[in-house]
Design an enzyme around this catalytic site. Structure first.
Site, PDB file in Angstrom:
ATOM      1  N   LYS A 165      -3.462 -25.892  -3.456  1.00  0.00           N
ATOM      2  CA  LYS A 165      -2.613 -26.871  -2.775  1.00  0.00           C
ATOM      3  C   LYS A 165      -1.299 -26.200  -2.414  1.00  0.00           C
ATOM      4  CE  LYS A 165      -2.980 -31.301  -1.715  1.00  0.00           C
ATOM      5  NZ  LYS A 165      -4.254 -31.982  -1.421  1.00  0.00           N
TER       6      LYS A 165
ATOM      7  N   GLY B 146      -4.047 -50.198   3.221  1.00  0.00           N
ATOM      8  CA  GLY B 146      -3.936 -49.046   4.129  1.00  0.00           C
ATOM      9  C   GLY B 146      -4.924 -49.229   5.264  1.00  0.00           C
TER      10      GLY B 146
ATOM     11  N   GLY C 117      -4.920 -46.789   7.945  1.00  0.00           N
ATOM     12  CA  GLY C 117      -4.779 -45.550   8.713  1.00  0.00           C
ATOM     13  C   GLY C 117      -6.142 -44.902   8.846  1.00  0.00           C
ATOM     14  N   ASN C 118      -6.171 -43.581   8.825  1.00  0.00           N
ATOM     15  CA  ASN C 118      -7.451 -42.890   9.002  1.00  0.00           C
ATOM     16  C   ASN C 118      -8.478 -43.340   7.961  1.00  0.00           C
ATOM     17  OD1 ASN C 118      -9.214 -40.578   7.884  1.00  0.00           O
ATOM     18  ND2 ASN C 118      -8.866 -39.965   9.996  1.00  0.00           N
TER      19      ASN C 118
ATOM     20  N   GLY D 246      -8.399 -45.808   5.532  1.00  0.00           N
ATOM     21  CA  GLY D 246      -8.612 -47.251   5.409  1.00  0.00           C
ATOM     22  C   GLY D 246      -9.437 -47.804   6.557  1.00  0.00           C
ATOM     23  N   TYR D 247      -9.116 -47.376   7.771  1.00  0.00           N
ATOM     24  CA  TYR D 247      -9.843 -47.904   8.933  1.00  0.00           C
ATOM     25  C   TYR D 247     -11.325 -47.504   8.864  1.00  0.00           C
ATOM     26  CZ  TYR D 247     -12.109 -48.313  13.353  1.00  0.00           C
ATOM     27  OH  TYR D 247     -13.060 -48.608  14.305  1.00  0.00           O
TER      28      TYR D 247
HETATM   29  P1  NAD Z   1      -2.639 -42.357   7.312  1.00  0.00           P
HETATM   30  O1  NAD Z   1      -1.242 -41.910   7.486  1.00  0.00           O
HETATM   31  O2  NAD Z   1      -3.590 -42.242   8.441  1.00  0.00           O
HETATM   32  O3  NAD Z   1      -2.674 -43.903   6.857  1.00  0.00           O
HETATM   33  C1  NAD Z   1      -1.880 -44.387   5.834  1.00  0.00           C
HETATM   34  C2  NAD Z   1      -1.907 -45.898   5.888  1.00  0.00           C
HETATM   35  O4  NAD Z   1      -1.139 -46.383   4.799  1.00  0.00           O
HETATM   36  C3  NAD Z   1      -1.305 -46.515   7.136  1.00  0.00           C
HETATM   37  O5  NAD Z   1      -2.084 -47.607   7.531  1.00  0.00           O
HETATM   38  C4  NAD Z   1       0.057 -46.989   6.672  1.00  0.00           C
HETATM   39  O6  NAD Z   1       0.525 -48.101   7.412  1.00  0.00           O
HETATM   40  C5  NAD Z   1      -0.292 -47.396   5.259  1.00  0.00           C
HETATM   41  N1  NAD Z   1       0.891 -47.511   4.413  1.00  0.00           N
HETATM   42  C6  NAD Z   1       2.027 -46.747   4.423  1.00  0.00           C
HETATM   43  N2  NAD Z   1       2.888 -47.217   3.518  1.00  0.00           N
HETATM   44  C7  NAD Z   1       2.304 -48.267   2.929  1.00  0.00           C
HETATM   45  C8  NAD Z   1       2.697 -49.183   1.926  1.00  0.00           C
HETATM   46  N3  NAD Z   1       3.901 -49.105   1.365  1.00  0.00           N
HETATM   47  N4  NAD Z   1       1.825 -50.129   1.538  1.00  0.00           N
HETATM   48  C9  NAD Z   1       0.616 -50.202   2.120  1.00  0.00           C
HETATM   49  N5  NAD Z   1       0.193 -49.408   3.084  1.00  0.00           N
HETATM   50  C10 NAD Z   1       1.024 -48.438   3.478  1.00  0.00           C
HETATM   51  O7  NAD Z   1      -3.179 -41.559   6.019  1.00  0.00           O
HETATM   52  P2  NAD Z   1      -4.687 -41.310   5.600  1.00  0.00           P
HETATM   53  O8  NAD Z   1      -5.131 -39.992   6.130  1.00  0.00           O
HETATM   54  O9  NAD Z   1      -5.489 -42.524   5.856  1.00  0.00           O
HETATM   55  O10 NAD Z   1      -4.520 -41.091   4.023  1.00  0.00           O
HETATM   56  C11 NAD Z   1      -4.413 -42.193   3.127  1.00  0.00           C
HETATM   57  C12 NAD Z   1      -4.590 -41.693   1.708  1.00  0.00           C
HETATM   58  O11 NAD Z   1      -5.854 -41.055   1.574  1.00  0.00           O
HETATM   59  C13 NAD Z   1      -3.578 -40.667   1.226  1.00  0.00           C
HETATM   60  O12 NAD Z   1      -3.375 -40.857  -0.146  1.00  0.00           O
HETATM   61  C14 NAD Z   1      -4.286 -39.348   1.440  1.00  0.00           C
HETATM   62  O13 NAD Z   1      -3.781 -38.331   0.596  1.00  0.00           O
HETATM   63  C15 NAD Z   1      -5.693 -39.750   1.056  1.00  0.00           C
HETATM   64  N6  NAD Z   1      -6.730 -38.854   1.578  1.00  0.00           N
HETATM   65  C16 NAD Z   1      -6.889 -38.691   2.914  1.00  0.00           C
HETATM   66  C17 NAD Z   1      -7.911 -37.884   3.374  1.00  0.00           C
HETATM   67  C18 NAD Z   1      -8.164 -37.732   4.841  1.00  0.00           C
HETATM   68  O14 NAD Z   1      -9.188 -37.143   5.193  1.00  0.00           O
HETATM   69  N7  NAD Z   1      -7.330 -38.265   5.726  1.00  0.00           N
HETATM   70  C19 NAD Z   1      -8.740 -37.193   2.472  1.00  0.00           C
HETATM   71  C20 NAD Z   1      -8.551 -37.377   1.110  1.00  0.00           C
HETATM   72  C21 NAD Z   1      -7.543 -38.215   0.668  1.00  0.00           C
END
Ligand code: NAD
Length: 428
Positions: A111, A229, A231-232, A234-235
């Protein structure tokens, strides 16, 4: 505030207690392996100086932690955030070792991070910082040594700049045979990225949901799901869960969430959110607009934190009504909350398993880069699904054999594979 590295060490000690009986013939070697795994093998720490747009120069602290490479090259993201710390980077690299082991991909854990609020930088400054970081880690990375990827506040564009800078650096060293694109994953599709990567994390989580539903005898239409959530991760979790017939009843963004008891199509919520920047209109038209705190405490079958770290903590853990928490975010449940949930019979499927679809698809990207393949989305998905199912089965089996949490059951399998690799190599 928890010290993340101390938490990762404590978790390892707990797992070691459960695993030790399996190594009764090699107990000294086992103890040595556990001691080694409590610290990363290598930690790079440095100061990056970049020129700002106004001609001044600014320094940034940067890290790369390489935890263990017994099972293969180090693998893990690079985070740009003002709260990055040495302790966090060390812990995250340790958790990456377990995450790669969970789905059996041949990587160890790494990391990296820079202490920076990227929103304060112009695009040109961000590019200069990314290139400086690539040079900082260049001597210690490579397709067979350490393969970085995006994490919080980094993306495909940043990986593209870093891969390009790494190639320039290799050229300067006179190295021509190495494929610099295979040294970074999470790249844009037009620069060696993989089809299916964008949805992979959410998709993998839904494979876990499906496997769990079969064990529990849940019918999808009666299984209600609240997702924090949108975002990526959650959606795509919501999308694939809905596709498979599960009842998505709540999603939220940073401002608040939509709760519709009868369930809804996540694409309808996304359309309204895109149109007016919030979920409020959709929520009020079909159900209720709720706070993020309220979402966590909804009476649902499955709760899916998919946004931030530490949202389930000692003050709200007892209020969680879900039967199962599927951790799609990294580290959404604190240590204490984990214990409270366990004593309340709430199963937590830990992040290292639930969101492993992301790193597993990064592995597919690396394989494609190394071999010159260009797989279609369906090929990627077809390879991902059985690995996620198998990882879930291992956790389930461990849960049947040990009175422990979902996290410990998952770590048991993951740590065992790493210790076995260390012993086979003769490192301990
Ligand atoms: P993203 O930035 O696309 O989405 C984050 C979401 O969280 C958004 O909808 C945002 O509005 C929401 N958010 C922000 N602050 C918030 C709050 N206070 N309360 C509730 N919702 C809130 O990020 P992502 O890529 O979807 O990543 C989300 C999580 O998943 C992170 O912890 C990330 O480390 C983890 N993760 C992501 C991936 C990946 O492939 N993208 C892989 C492993 C782990």
């Amino acid at each position: 505030m928890q010290n993340p590295h101390a938490v990762s060490q404590k978790q390892l000690s707990q797992v070691a207690e459960l695993l030790r009986p399996e190594y009764s013939d090699h107990s000294e070697r086992f103890d040595r392996a556990i001691e080694i795994l409590k610290e990363p093998a290598t930690v790079l720490e440095g100061t990056l100086s970049i020129e700002m747009d106004d001609g001044s120069s600014r320094d940034f602290t940067a890290y790369r932690s390489q935890h263990d490479d017994s099972r293969g090259p180090y693998k893990g993201g690079i985070r740009f955030h003002q709260d990055v710390s040495l302790s966090e980077v060390k812990a995250l690299s340790t958790w990456m070792t377990w995450k790669c082991s969970v789905t059996g991909i041949p990587y160890g854990g790494g990391k990296g991070g820079i202490i920076v609020d990227p929103k304060e930088l112009s695009e040109a400054e961000l590019q200069r910082l990314s290139r400086a970081y690539a040079r900082f880690i260049a001597p210690e990375i490579g397709a067979w040594r350490d393969v970085p990827a995006p994490d919080v506040n980094t993306n495909g564009q940043i990986m593209a700049w870093m891969a390009d800078e790494y190639q320039l650096w290799l050229n300067e060293q006179g190295v021509v045979q190495e494929n610099p694109l295979a040294a970074f994953t999470g790249k844009p599709i037009s620069l060696g990225g993989s089809q299916g990567r964008e949805e992979a994390t959410g998709y993998g989580g839904v494979v876990v949901l499906d496997a769990l539903a079969q064990k529990k005898g849940w019918k999808p239409a009666e299984t209600t799901i609240a997702i924090q959530g949108f975002g990526n991760v959650g959606y795509w979790f919501a999308y694939h869960a809905h596709q498979r017939g599960y009842r998505v009843v709540a999603v939220s963004d940073s401002r608040g969430g939509a709760y519709v008891e009868s369930g809804f199509n996540p694409d309808d919520a996304l359309k309204t959110k895109k149109a007016d920047g919030s979920l409020e209109t959709f929520a009020n038209a079909h159900g209720e607009y709720i706070t993020n705190d309220a979402l966590l405490e909804l009476p649902v079958t499955v709760l899916v934190p998919a946004a931030l770290e530490g949202v389930i903590h000692e003050k709200n853990a007892a209020e969680i009504q879900a039967q199962v928490v599927i951790e799609m975010a990294n580290g959404p449940t604190t240590d204490t909350a984990d214990e409270i949930l366990h004593s309340n019979d709430v199963l937590v499927v830990p992040d290292v398993l639930a969101n492993a679809g992301g790193v597993t698809t990064s592995y597919f990207e690396w394989v494609q880069n190394l071999h010159g393949y260009c797989w279609k989305r369906q090929e990627v998905i077809d390879k991902l699904e059985p690995l996620m199912q198998e990882a879930f089965e291992k956790m389930w089996k461990a849960l049947e054999n040990h009175e422990t949490t979902g996290r410990m059951a998952t770590y048991l399998q993951a740590v065992k594979q790493v210790v076995d690799a260390m012993m086979l190599r003769g490192r301990v």
